[in-house]
Structures are given as C-alpha cells and as structure tokens.
Design an enzyme around this catalytic site. Sequence first.
Site, PDB file in Angstrom:
ATOM      1  N   ASN A 152     103.571  49.385-105.673  1.00 31.73           N
ATOM      2  CA  ASN A 152     103.274  49.334-107.102  1.00 31.73           C
ATOM      3  C   ASN A 152     104.324  50.021-107.972  1.00 31.73           C
ATOM      4  OD1 ASN A 152     101.900  51.477-105.499  1.00 31.73           O
ATOM      5  ND2 ASN A 152     101.567  52.353-107.519  1.00 31.73           N
ATOM      6  N   HIS A 208      91.034  45.413-111.924  1.00 33.49           N
ATOM      7  CA  HIS A 208      91.744  45.633-113.199  1.00 33.49           C
ATOM      8  C   HIS A 208      93.255  45.455-113.091  1.00 33.49           C
ATOM      9  CE1 HIS A 208      93.496  49.800-112.919  1.00 33.49           C
ATOM     10  NE2 HIS A 208      92.580  49.944-111.971  1.00 33.49           N
ATOM     11  N   THR A 244      73.111  50.342-106.402  1.00 36.84           N
ATOM     12  CA  THR A 244      72.841  49.073-107.088  1.00 36.84           C
ATOM     13  C   THR A 244      74.142  48.380-107.496  1.00 36.84           C
ATOM     14  OG1 THR A 244      70.745  49.933-107.880  1.00 36.84           O
ATOM     15  CG2 THR A 244      71.648  48.033-109.070  1.00 36.84           C
ATOM     16  N   CYS A 332      99.610  57.773-112.129  1.00 35.11           N
ATOM     17  CA  CYS A 332      98.769  58.864-111.642  1.00 35.11           C
ATOM     18  C   CYS A 332      99.543  60.168-111.515  1.00 35.11           C
ATOM     19  CB  CYS A 332      98.183  58.512-110.279  1.00 35.11           C
ATOM     20  SG  CYS A 332      97.655  56.820-110.163  1.00 35.11           S
TER      21      CYS A 332
HETATM   22  C1  LIG Z   1      96.362  50.924-108.790  1.00 37.86           C
HETATM   23  C2  LIG Z   1      96.490  51.051-107.344  1.00 37.86           C
HETATM   24  C3  LIG Z   1      95.575  51.816-106.611  1.00 37.86           C
HETATM   25  C4  LIG Z   1      94.427  52.592-107.226  1.00 37.86           C
HETATM   26  O1  LIG Z   1      93.634  51.812-108.046  1.00 37.86           O
HETATM   27  P1  LIG Z   1      92.421  52.447-108.869  1.00 37.86           P
HETATM   28  O2  LIG Z   1      92.015  51.361-109.773  1.00 37.86           O
HETATM   29  O3  LIG Z   1      92.983  53.645-109.599  1.00 37.86           O
HETATM   30  O4  LIG Z   1      91.387  52.863-107.905  1.00 37.86           O
HETATM   31  C5  LIG Z   1      95.739  51.870-105.243  1.00 37.86           C
HETATM   32  N1  LIG Z   1      96.749  51.230-104.640  1.00 37.86           N
HETATM   33  C6  LIG Z   1      97.645  50.501-105.315  1.00 37.86           C
HETATM   34  C7  LIG Z   1      98.737  49.803-104.568  1.00 37.86           C
HETATM   35  C8  LIG Z   1      97.555  50.383-106.699  1.00 37.86           C
HETATM   36  O5  LIG Z   1      98.463  49.664-107.351  1.00 37.86           O
END
Ligand SMILES: *Cc1c(COP(=O)(O)O)cnc(C)c1O
Length: 392
Positions: A152, A208, A244, A332
């Site tokens: 990412n 998302h 749930t 992050c």
């Molecule tokens: C964004 C991402 C995550 C974490 O996603 P969350 O929506 O914060 O839980 C984990 N791994 C990769 C490769 C990502 O791009």
Amino acid sequence: MKKIYLDYAATTPVDSRVLKAMLPYFENRFGNPSSVHFWGQQARGVVEEAREQTAEVLGCRPAEIYFTPTTTVSDNLAIQGVMKAALKKELIHLIASAVEHHAVLDTCRELKNQGFKLTILPAGKDGLVKLEVLKKALTKKTALVTVMLANNEVGTIQPIAQISRMIKKFNQKKQAQIYLHTDAAAAADYLDLRVGKLGVDLLTLGAHKFGGPKGIGLLYVKSGVKIEPLTFGGHHERSLWPGTESVPLIVGLAKALEIAQKEKKQASQRVAKLRDRLIKGVLKKIPKAKLTGHPTRRLPDIASFIFLGAEGEAILLKLSEQGIAGSSGSACTSGALKPSHVLTAMGIKPEVAHGSIRFSLGKKTTEKEINYVLKVLPKIIQTLRRMAPKGI
Ligand SMILES: *Cc1c(COP(=O)(O)O)cnc(C)c1O
C-alpha cells in the site's frame, strides 16, 4: 482553491451505486438477521445473498466468506486464529514479510511476545520479498506464511502464486501443513482476487479501500483450514466473528467488490496512464527525485517518491496549502515521524526515507489534476531544499 485528492490508498469515496444499494437497510429493512420474524428473515436473506455475491467474485464457496469489521480485524483473526489452532498441534512458527502493513506485522510481533517463533522475510530494493530466503525459512513447525498481495505504500506486487506453489511443494514433500495468508486490501480495485488463481488459504479485504463503506471487512478462509475464534458471543459468522451483522455495510462491501472486480481492467488502464504521466513528469522536472517500489511490477494507482533534502511531512503541508492531498508513507504512521518501515526494509536509510511522498490515484483522478501537481510540486521541493540544512 482547487482540491485534488491523491490519497486513495488511505481511503476512497463510496461509489454512488454502492451507497444506493446500502440505503434501504439503514431505515426500512433494518432487521436483525438472527430474528425469526419477517424483518429478521429479510435481513438474513440479504446477508446470505451478499455472501454468495462475494464468493462468486472471489471464486470460492459462500461458506468460506466471513464478514468482519475491517481489514485490521481480518488480519488479526487470520493470523492469531490460525496460530491459536496450530499451537494445539505444537506448530509455533510463522513467517511474515518485512513490508507488511502494521495490521499484519504488529499482530505477528504480538504473537512473538507470547512465545511464538517469528521469521521476518526481507525484501529487496524493489520491495519484492526474497523467495530464496522464504524457501529456507519453511520448517515442519511452520504453520503460516503471510505476504501481502500488493504493498500500500510503494505499490509493489508480490509473487503470491509462486509463493503458494513453493509452500504446496514443501507441504507435500515434508508432510507439513503450512497455510498462506495474503492481505489484499490495497489491491481490490486493480488485481485479480480469485483465490484459486492466487493459491491462498486465507485472504483479507476491507471495503473502504475500493469504493465501499468504512467499518466492514472480509476474511476468506478455505474450507478445511484450522482456525479458532478470538472473541466469543453468538453464532454469527459461524462463531468465528460473533456479533450482530451490519446488514447495510455487508451489502455495501458485496456491491463495491463486484463493481471493483468487474471494472478493474478498465480502471487499471486509465489510472496507470495517469500514474505514468505523474512519474515521468516528476522524474524529469525534479532533480534527484527517486521512484520507490518496483519499476513495473506495481499497482497502477501508486506513484511513490523520495526527494532528497526535503522532509515528507513538510512537502505534504505545502501540497495541502495548494489543495493537493498526498501522504508520506502510510497514513497510520504519519504524525509519529518515524520513517516508513516499508522503505527501510527496502534498504533505504532512515534519514533518506524521511523525504518520502506517496500519491495514490483513483477512479476520479483526471489528467488536469496530474498536470497541476506537476506544476506545483517542483517549486515546493525547490523551496524546501533551499531551507534544508546542507549535507544530506
Ligand atoms: C488499509 C490497509 C490495512 C488496514 O485497513 P483498516 O481499514 O485500517 O483496517 C491493512 N492492510 C493494507 C494492505 C491496507 O492497505
């Protein structure tokens, strides 16, 4: 002021088709899938339909799909759940690549703190994991290998199918039972996610990142894989993730995944063209700019750079003043001002890694926007370099 969003790898807007599919389940069709009455039956039907839809896209059985609250949870559940089951057979070893997302890496480190044995697989300058090291790291005590489908931060695409073949060969030869997990969160808009082709036993996603809502993730677990729950309660998601079900978000994930995988070829071509324009322009206009990640084996949406002598956070602020949203390393870790673990794992010195910027493009990115970045960015870098202390 113009506003240009080039941070799609952090999160994406919800696709209007996805939003439309979700809306009825917030208000009128609000039932709890576990209830026996009409509202409940309606909700149960929709959840199972979404599961079938998702399974069809991934090329697996509906019973192999588990809905979770987010990618991070899916990663935790996959890794901790498999190791918990493995411990009962005295399998205590796991392997993770050094360029994994923190959701994977920190989970593995926590298991190490608990007494499991962890091997961190190094990566090359291009971000590719070292297969010859992996081959030597596999043992009869190994239970899990976790390598992401695509990174990412720098976009490098890992050879998952090749890793899968290597593990299967080892399993056969040594009568071992090593599973392969891949975090595919960064890849859903552009890469083929069919689990049979990838050869994975577990796969994680979060909606998302591909035009779906926040707060919903998915874990694929191949049938027969030994995995145990981490949390307890009801029988939801066959007791692997009780609680749930969020019906609207599950509907949203299924719809977003269907759209993403159906449109991935078109989207890849369009976005890659813009990305290449950005990369070429940056490398031409900014002296000593460096592209990070693999030059060709990379996601079509990610253009990541290092600008020696300029600080990533400072570049981001200056870009933001001009209406441009990018990111330095992963969202992050920014704010913490720690150099990206992905870049340092690729052999980039920490002081150099501080000058990193990631632009991640999306389905709505235009050529005009890229041109604007190419106009603004060289001046920003020049200004910051003039202000920087000498000697880097
Ligand atoms: C964004 C991402 C995550 C974490 O996603 P969350 O929506 O914060 O839980 C984990 N791994 C990769 C490769 C990502 O791009």
